[in-house]
Design an enzyme around this catalytic site. Structure first.
Site, PDB file in Angstrom:
ATOM      1  N   HIS A  25       0.837  -1.219   0.000  1.00 53.95           N
ATOM      2  CA  HIS A  25       0.000   0.000   0.000  1.00 53.95           C
ATOM      3  C   HIS A  25       0.864   1.258   0.000  1.00 53.95           C
ATOM      4  CE1 HIS A  25      -3.767  -2.251   0.699  1.00 53.95           C
ATOM      5  NE2 HIS A  25      -2.928  -3.119   1.237  1.00 53.95           N
ATOM      6  N   TYR A 288       3.723  -4.468  11.007  1.00 50.29           N
ATOM      7  CA  TYR A 288       3.551  -3.060  10.662  1.00 50.29           C
ATOM      8  C   TYR A 288       4.624  -2.212  11.354  1.00 50.29           C
ATOM      9  CZ  TYR A 288      -0.775  -4.268   8.320  1.00 50.29           C
ATOM     10  OH  TYR A 288      -1.691  -4.809   7.449  1.00 50.29           O
TER      11      TYR A 288
HETATM   12  C1  HEM Z   1       0.437 -11.727   7.945  1.00 54.17           C
HETATM   13  C2  HEM Z   1      -0.397 -10.865   7.374  1.00 54.17           C
HETATM   14  C3  HEM Z   1      -0.015  -9.452   6.972  1.00 54.17           C
HETATM   15  C4  HEM Z   1       1.204  -8.841   6.898  1.00 54.17           C
HETATM   16  C5  HEM Z   1       2.579  -9.441   7.212  1.00 54.17           C
HETATM   17  C6  HEM Z   1       0.978  -7.472   6.445  1.00 54.17           C
HETATM   18  C7  HEM Z   1       1.972  -6.530   6.262  1.00 54.17           C
HETATM   19  C8  HEM Z   1       1.763  -5.184   5.975  1.00 54.17           C
HETATM   20  C9  HEM Z   1       2.776  -4.155   6.019  1.00 54.17           C
HETATM   21  C10 HEM Z   1       4.258  -4.365   6.384  1.00 54.17           C
HETATM   22  C11 HEM Z   1       2.178  -2.981   5.681  1.00 54.17           C
HETATM   23  C12 HEM Z   1       2.820  -1.587   5.659  1.00 54.17           C
HETATM   24  C13 HEM Z   1       2.724  -1.007   7.076  1.00 54.17           C
HETATM   25  C14 HEM Z   1       3.370   0.349   7.280  1.00 54.17           C
HETATM   26  O1  HEM Z   1       4.477   0.583   6.775  1.00 54.17           O
HETATM   27  O2  HEM Z   1       2.749   1.179   7.981  1.00 54.17           O
HETATM   28  C15 HEM Z   1       0.772  -3.272   5.421  1.00 54.17           C
HETATM   29  C16 HEM Z   1      -0.179  -2.334   5.074  1.00 54.17           C
HETATM   30  C17 HEM Z   1      -1.524  -2.618   4.903  1.00 54.17           C
HETATM   31  N1  HEM Z   1      -2.165  -3.845   5.065  1.00 54.17           N
HETATM   32 FE1  HEM Z   1      -1.282  -5.538   5.660  1.00 54.17          FE
HETATM   33  N2  HEM Z   1      -0.377  -7.281   6.259  1.00 54.17           N
HETATM   34  C18 HEM Z   1      -1.013  -8.456   6.575  1.00 54.17           C
HETATM   35  C19 HEM Z   1      -2.381  -8.697   6.550  1.00 54.17           C
HETATM   36  C20 HEM Z   1      -3.320  -7.785   6.162  1.00 54.17           C
HETATM   37  C21 HEM Z   1      -4.741  -8.028   6.201  1.00 54.17           C
HETATM   38  C22 HEM Z   1      -5.417  -9.294   6.724  1.00 54.17           C
HETATM   39  C23 HEM Z   1      -5.351  -6.913   5.736  1.00 54.17           C
HETATM   40  C24 HEM Z   1      -6.835  -6.783   5.607  1.00 54.17           C
HETATM   41  C25 HEM Z   1      -7.507  -5.782   6.069  1.00 54.17           C
HETATM   42  C26 HEM Z   1      -4.299  -5.940   5.396  1.00 54.17           C
HETATM   43  C27 HEM Z   1      -4.484  -4.656   4.904  1.00 54.17           C
HETATM   44  C28 HEM Z   1      -3.498  -3.683   4.812  1.00 54.17           C
HETATM   45  C29 HEM Z   1      -3.756  -2.294   4.453  1.00 54.17           C
HETATM   46  C30 HEM Z   1      -5.104  -1.668   4.062  1.00 54.17           C
HETATM   47  C31 HEM Z   1      -2.529  -1.634   4.539  1.00 54.17           C
HETATM   48  C32 HEM Z   1      -2.282  -0.132   4.303  1.00 54.17           C
HETATM   49  C33 HEM Z   1      -2.507   0.603   5.632  1.00 54.17           C
HETATM   50  C34 HEM Z   1      -2.220   2.082   5.531  1.00 54.17           C
HETATM   51  O3  HEM Z   1      -2.831   2.751   4.672  1.00 54.17           O
HETATM   52  O4  HEM Z   1      -1.384   2.571   6.330  1.00 54.17           O
HETATM   53  N3  HEM Z   1      -3.091  -6.515   5.685  1.00 54.17           N
HETATM   54  N4  HEM Z   1       0.552  -4.621   5.594  1.00 54.17           N
END
Ligand code: HEM
Length: 299
Positions: A25, A288
């Site tokens: 994202h 995160y």
């Molecule tokens: C083991 C599972 C997951 C891992 C390892 C993961 C990892 C990550 C990481 C590293 C980021 C960037 C965070 C940052 O730099 O602030 C991210 C962003 C994001 N993830 Fe995940 N994620 C996982 C599961 C999910 C799930 C289940 C959803 C469903 C809702 C999701 C939705 C998002 C969204 C919408 C963002 C963007 C958030 C923002 O706008 O700051 N993720 N994810």
């Protein structure tokens, strides 16, 4: 090994390294919003932002790619992250109802299947098929991802927070719930051809012309046998639901840089809401934080 360093390393291989950006994202924009509770949640949770007066919020819309230069075209996974400010609590959602992996270890296996072999190769296709075959619970999410419609706007997409959470009522009663944002403008889709010439951030620009927009927060209550620890499994559509309130997204935040540095952490909960037994939900806190550590350091 599912330590967050290994997992975020694997995520970086999906889209290459883009210093200072989120590992997923990467391209998004933040908006000022107000959430007005309907009052319907007050009987089921003590959480102040869902039962009292209107509360300010920050919303971040994003394309799922880790490459901020990826065009917005086509049926991409997209995100809507909401940070309620009083009390501070985050609700992070995607435009698919269920997740592709039921545990952090399986998320790592999936990420490796999607990255280890050369892009476009038969070996990569075989690795993905092998992952799905070994993890049949993931089929539903892969099917959902394959049939995502191209939206007209971020304001015409339905978003799901996917995990179960626990609502603790004023009388101490505990209930499992799931969240969904329904766009008040309705669902409006385009074809892949319509979006063929969209550049990076096309839908962010579209939203700027359309604001204000609004969403209704739907909350679904689990039946006694419904799975609460597995984000790959939806609950039946006939479970009882309430409208918890309405989110009005008003204008881009004045300080994009400040808010883009924030973390939207789905485990940051208000009193009256608790984590379920979903291991993916609990794990996201560490992942995160590791992602934020790297981008804050300019990596
Ligand atoms: C083991 C599972 C997951 C891992 C390892 C993961 C990892 C990550 C990481 C590293 C980021 C960037 C965070 C940052 O730099 O602030 C991210 C962003 C994001 N993830 Fe995940 N994620 C996982 C599961 C999910 C799930 C289940 C959803 C469903 C809702 C999701 C939705 C998002 C969204 C919408 C963002 C963007 C958030 C923002 O706008 O700051 N993720 N994810």
């Amino acid at each position: 090994m599912t330590d967050p360093v290994t997992v975020v390393d694997a995520m970086e291989r999906m889209s290459g390294l883009h210093p200072g950006f989120r590992r997923a994202h990467a391209l998004g924009r933040c908006y000022d919003a107000t959430f007005t509770p309907s009052g319907a949640a007050a009987a089921y949770t003590a959480a102040a932002h869902l039962r009292g007066e209107p509360t300010p919020a920050i919303v971040r819309y994003s394309n799922t790619a880790g490459d901020p230069g990826q065009p917005d075209a086509g049926p991409a996974v997209r995100g809507m992250a909401v940070k309620f400010l009083s009390p501070e609590t985050d609700l992070v959602a995607l435009n698919v109802p269920v997740f592709m992996a039921s545990t952090p270890a399986k998320f790592l296996d999936m990420t490796r299947a999607l990255t280890d072999k050369p892009s476009g190769s038969q070996q990569r296709a075989d690795a993905v098929v092998a992952f799905i075959t070994a993890n049949p619970e993931s089929v539903h999410a892969f099917q959902e991802a394959a049939t995502i419609p191209v939206p007209e706007s971020y304001a015409t997409i339905r978003f799901w927070a996917q995990h179960a959470f626990v609502w603790v009522g004023p009388d101490g009663t505990r209930r499992f719930v799931r969240y969904r944002w329904e766009p008040d403008a309705g669902l409006h889709h385009l074809t892949a051809e319509d979006s063929a010439d969209w550049g990076p951030g096309h839908l962010l620009d579209e939203l700027a012309d359309r604001l204000p927009v609004s969403f209704t927060l739907k909350v679904q209550f689990a039946g006694p046998e419904d799975p609460t620890a597995d984000p790959t499994q939806p609950w039946p559509a006939d479970r009882p639901e309430i409208d918890a309130g309405r989110l009005e997204v008003v204008k881009p935040v004045a300080d994009q840089e400040f808010w883009d540095q924030a973390v939207f952490d789905p485990t940051r909960l208000a009193e009256g809401i608790e984590l379920s037994d979903d291991p993916v939900l609990a794990y996201r806190k560490q992942a995160y934080a590791e992602g934020r550590r790297r981008r804050a350091a300019g990596h």
